[in-house]
Design a protein around this motif. Sequence first.
Motif, PDB file in Angstrom:
ATOM      1  N   GLY A  20       0.796  -1.219   0.000  1.00  0.00           N
ATOM      2  CA  GLY A  20       0.000   0.000   0.000  1.00  0.00           C
ATOM      3  C   GLY A  20       0.830   1.270   0.000  1.00  0.00           C
ATOM      4  N   THR A  21       2.144   1.157  -0.117  1.00  0.00           N
ATOM      5  CA  THR A  21       3.010   2.336  -0.188  1.00  0.00           C
ATOM      6  C   THR A  21       2.952   2.929  -1.590  1.00  0.00           C
ATOM      7  OG1 THR A  21       4.526   1.444   1.469  1.00  0.00           O
ATOM      8  CG2 THR A  21       5.362   3.209   0.079  1.00  0.00           C
ATOM      9  N   LEU A  22       2.796   4.254  -1.665  1.00  0.00           N
ATOM     10  CA  LEU A  22       2.766   4.953  -2.951  1.00  0.00           C
ATOM     11  C   LEU A  22       4.146   5.529  -3.240  1.00  0.00           C
ATOM     12  CD1 LEU A  22       1.057   6.031  -5.347  1.00  0.00           C
ATOM     13  CD2 LEU A  22       0.684   8.102  -3.989  1.00  0.00           C
ATOM     14  N   TRP A  23       4.678   5.193  -4.405  1.00  0.00           N
ATOM     15  CA  TRP A  23       5.988   5.660  -4.845  1.00  0.00           C
ATOM     16  C   TRP A  23       5.809   6.595  -6.041  1.00  0.00           C
ATOM     17  CZ3 TRP A  23      10.277   3.773  -2.129  1.00  0.00           C
ATOM     18  CH2 TRP A  23      10.020   2.677  -1.298  1.00  0.00           C
ATOM     19  N   GLY A  24       6.665   7.618  -6.142  1.00  0.00           N
ATOM     20  CA  GLY A  24       6.568   8.552  -7.252  1.00  0.00           C
ATOM     21  C   GLY A  24       7.917   8.873  -7.856  1.00  0.00           C
ATOM     22  N   TRP A  25       7.903   9.354  -9.071  1.00  0.00           N
ATOM     23  CA  TRP A  25       9.114   9.819  -9.744  1.00  0.00           C
ATOM     24  C   TRP A  25       8.698  10.709 -10.904  1.00  0.00           C
ATOM     25  CZ3 TRP A  25       7.023   5.031  -9.809  1.00  0.00           C
ATOM     26  CH2 TRP A  25       6.618   4.513 -11.029  1.00  0.00           C
ATOM     27  N   GLY A  26       9.627  11.506 -11.403  1.00  0.00           N
ATOM     28  CA  GLY A  26       9.314  12.369 -12.531  1.00  0.00           C
ATOM     29  C   GLY A  26      10.117  13.643 -12.518  1.00  0.00           C
ATOM     30  N   GLY A  27       9.789  14.571 -13.418  1.00  0.00           N
ATOM     31  CA  GLY A  27      10.541  15.804 -13.521  1.00  0.00           C
ATOM     32  C   GLY A  27       9.676  16.960 -13.971  1.00  0.00           C
ATOM     33  N   HIS A  28      10.184  18.146 -13.776  1.00  0.00           N
ATOM     34  CA  HIS A  28       9.485  19.356 -14.197  1.00  0.00           C
ATOM     35  C   HIS A  28      10.536  20.337 -14.697  1.00  0.00           C
ATOM     36  CE1 HIS A  28       6.680  22.602 -14.462  1.00  0.00           C
ATOM     37  NE2 HIS A  28       7.307  23.320 -13.557  1.00  0.00           N
ATOM     38  N   ALA A  29      10.336  20.883 -15.880  1.00  0.00           N
ATOM     39  CA  ALA A  29      11.294  21.817 -16.478  1.00  0.00           C
ATOM     40  C   ALA A  29      12.697  21.211 -16.522  1.00  0.00           C
ATOM     41  CB  ALA A  29      11.308  23.128 -15.696  1.00  0.00           C
ATOM     42  N   GLY A  30      12.754  19.905 -16.800  1.00  0.00           N
ATOM     43  CA  GLY A  30      14.049  19.251 -16.926  1.00  0.00           C
ATOM     44  C   GLY A  30      14.680  18.864 -15.610  1.00  0.00           C
ATOM     45  N   ARG A  31      13.963  19.056 -14.487  1.00  0.00           N
ATOM     46  CA  ARG A  31      14.525  18.734 -13.180  1.00  0.00           C
ATOM     47  C   ARG A  31      13.750  17.579 -12.563  1.00  0.00           C
ATOM     48  NH1 ARG A  31      15.118  24.107  -9.706  1.00  0.00           N
ATOM     49  NH2 ARG A  31      16.139  22.586  -8.357  1.00  0.00           N
ATOM     50  N   THR A  32      14.460  16.657 -11.938  1.00  0.00           N
ATOM     51  CA  THR A  32      13.804  15.571 -11.229  1.00  0.00           C
ATOM     52  C   THR A  32      13.630  15.976  -9.776  1.00  0.00           C
ATOM     53  OG1 THR A  32      15.926  14.519 -10.739  1.00  0.00           O
ATOM     54  CG2 THR A  32      14.771  13.812 -12.723  1.00  0.00           C
ATOM     55  N   PHE A  33      12.721  15.303  -9.076  1.00  0.00           N
ATOM     56  CA  PHE A  33      12.517  15.624  -7.674  1.00  0.00           C
ATOM     57  C   PHE A  33      12.669  14.367  -6.838  1.00  0.00           C
ATOM     58  CE2 PHE A  33       8.023  14.202  -7.099  1.00  0.00           C
ATOM     59  CZ  PHE A  33       7.763  13.861  -8.411  1.00  0.00           C
ATOM     60  N   GLY A  34      13.128  14.545  -5.604  1.00  0.00           N
ATOM     61  CA  GLY A  34      13.436  13.423  -4.737  1.00  0.00           C
ATOM     62  C   GLY A  34      14.892  13.033  -4.886  1.00  0.00           C
ATOM     63  N   GLU A  35      15.564  12.765  -3.776  1.00  0.00           N
ATOM     64  CA  GLU A  35      16.977  12.406  -3.841  1.00  0.00           C
ATOM     65  C   GLU A  35      17.178  11.040  -4.476  1.00  0.00           C
ATOM     66  OE1 GLU A  35      18.639  12.758   0.004  1.00  0.00           O
ATOM     67  OE2 GLU A  35      18.270  14.914   0.182  1.00  0.00           O
ATOM     68  N   GLU A  36      16.215  10.144  -4.249  1.00  0.00           N
ATOM     69  CA  GLU A  36      16.274   8.826  -4.857  1.00  0.00           C
ATOM     70  C   GLU A  36      14.930   8.545  -5.517  1.00  0.00           C
ATOM     71  OE1 GLU A  36      17.334   5.896  -2.022  1.00  0.00           O
ATOM     72  OE2 GLU A  36      19.265   6.803  -1.531  1.00  0.00           O
ATOM     73  N   GLU A  37      14.936   7.918  -6.661  1.00  0.00           N
ATOM     74  CA  GLU A  37      13.700   7.619  -7.365  1.00  0.00           C
ATOM     75  C   GLU A  37      13.615   6.123  -7.661  1.00  0.00           C
ATOM     76  OE1 GLU A  37      13.752  10.159 -10.803  1.00  0.00           O
ATOM     77  OE2 GLU A  37      12.860  11.782  -9.655  1.00  0.00           O
ATOM     78  N   PRO A  38      12.449   5.495  -7.467  1.00  0.00           N
ATOM     79  CA  PRO A  38      11.242   6.091  -6.903  1.00  0.00           C
ATOM     80  C   PRO A  38      11.430   6.433  -5.417  1.00  0.00           C
ATOM     81  CG  PRO A  38      10.751   4.058  -8.083  1.00  0.00           C
ATOM     82  CD  PRO A  38      12.229   4.121  -7.904  1.00  0.00           C
ATOM     83  N   TYR A  39      10.610   7.347  -4.895  1.00  0.00           N
ATOM     84  CA  TYR A  39      10.683   7.734  -3.493  1.00  0.00           C
ATOM     85  C   TYR A  39       9.292   7.638  -2.877  1.00  0.00           C
ATOM     86  CZ  TYR A  39       8.842  12.028  -5.392  1.00  0.00           C
ATOM     87  OH  TYR A  39       8.060  12.919  -6.057  1.00  0.00           O
ATOM     88  N   ARG A  40       9.242   7.449  -1.574  1.00  0.00           N
ATOM     89  CA  ARG A  40       7.970   7.267  -0.874  1.00  0.00           C
ATOM     90  C   ARG A  40       7.162   8.555  -0.856  1.00  0.00           C
ATOM     91  NH1 ARG A  40       7.351   2.924   2.840  1.00  0.00           N
ATOM     92  NH2 ARG A  40       9.110   1.465   2.795  1.00  0.00           N
ATOM     93  N   LEU A  41       5.860   8.415  -1.138  1.00  0.00           N
ATOM     94  CA  LEU A  41       4.946   9.551  -1.069  1.00  0.00           C
ATOM     95  C   LEU A  41       3.958   9.408   0.077  1.00  0.00           C
ATOM     96  CD1 LEU A  41       4.106  10.142  -4.844  1.00  0.00           C
ATOM     97  CD2 LEU A  41       5.197  11.777  -3.316  1.00  0.00           C
ATOM     98  N   LEU A  42       3.224   8.286   0.097  1.00  0.00           N
ATOM     99  CA  LEU A  42       2.185   8.066   1.097  1.00  0.00           C
ATOM    100  C   LEU A  42       2.117   6.586   1.455  1.00  0.00           C
ATOM    101  CD1 LEU A  42      -0.676  10.196  -0.545  1.00  0.00           C
ATOM    102  CD2 LEU A  42       0.574  10.825   1.537  1.00  0.00           C
ATOM    103  N   GLU A  43       1.454   6.294   2.575  1.00  0.00           N
ATOM    104  CA  GLU A  43       1.252   4.916   3.007  1.00  0.00           C
ATOM    105  C   GLU A  43      -0.243   4.579   2.977  1.00  0.00           C
ATOM    106  OE1 GLU A  43       3.831   3.013   3.598  1.00  0.00           O
ATOM    107  OE2 GLU A  43       5.322   4.633   3.518  1.00  0.00           O
ATOM    108  N   ASP A  44      -0.551   3.281   2.966  1.00  0.00           N
ATOM    109  CA  ASP A  44      -1.939   2.787   2.998  1.00  0.00           C
ATOM    110  C   ASP A  44      -2.786   3.384   1.873  1.00  0.00           C
ATOM    111  OD1 ASP A  44      -1.454   1.243   5.323  1.00  0.00           O
ATOM    112  OD2 ASP A  44      -1.724   3.012   6.577  1.00  0.00           O
ATOM    113  N   VAL A  45      -2.251   3.387   0.659  1.00  0.00           N
ATOM    114  CA  VAL A  45      -2.936   3.965  -0.496  1.00  0.00           C
ATOM    115  C   VAL A  45      -3.782   2.903  -1.193  1.00  0.00           C
ATOM    116  CG1 VAL A  45      -2.619   5.058  -2.736  1.00  0.00           C
ATOM    117  CG2 VAL A  45      -1.198   5.739  -0.807  1.00  0.00           C
TER     118      VAL A  45
END
Length: 218
Positions: free
Chosen positions: A92-117
């Motif tokens: 149920g852990t939600l993981w995310g990854w991606g970029g905006h204007a050529g920049r990625t977010f999160g130090e490691e990808e995929p990274y944890r967003l939410l639990e019990d999703v």
Amino acid sequence: MKILACGLLSAMLLAGTAAALESISQPIATSGYTYYAIRADGALLAWGDSFHGAVGPTDQDPLPWEEANVLLENARYVDAGFITAAAIDEDGTLWGWGGHAGRTFGEEEPYRLLEDVVSVSVGETECSALCADGTVWTWGARSGVSLEEHQDDPYYPPTQVLDQVVQLFGDLAVKEDGTLVRVWFDGDTCTAAPLMEHVAAVGSLYCGIQDPAMLVQG
């Protein structure tokens, strides 16, 4: 003879497609020119263009599907928009990854967003998720004033916008009391606006590009 040859060719193509997809447990999701699929053993595969960081350095050539990168080992659902993607694992852990204007977010990808999703919906630049406790969270790529004020953090973090929700479909949520609410992130703020009452469920009906429609059960 021509009919027979066409029939044989069609059968061969269908057989090849079935063989290629038989171990995939979910239809392929796409994010820009990056592609994602969940294998029957739970492995989340990513291949294609690497602009969003899912398949390696952004300056490398597109990755062929034969060399797909494994992002997660125990995924059960994945969804993708143009600049971001998200996946729910078996816990149920939600993981995310991606970029905006050529920049990625999160130090490691995929990274944890939410639990019990329970479910997640990814738009072009925004995402929403429904948790087991009935809360809905939304987040996305900053723009406008928000991006100007947070140049070092181009993504707005997950923020709770609703509770007592029983269904999330795209940017629409159905509450326990039957209220249909639209939730979205406009680049600066997270918003929830009621649309109608006495709704049991919501879906979509495709009527052509000029005639979008919403299917409501109530």
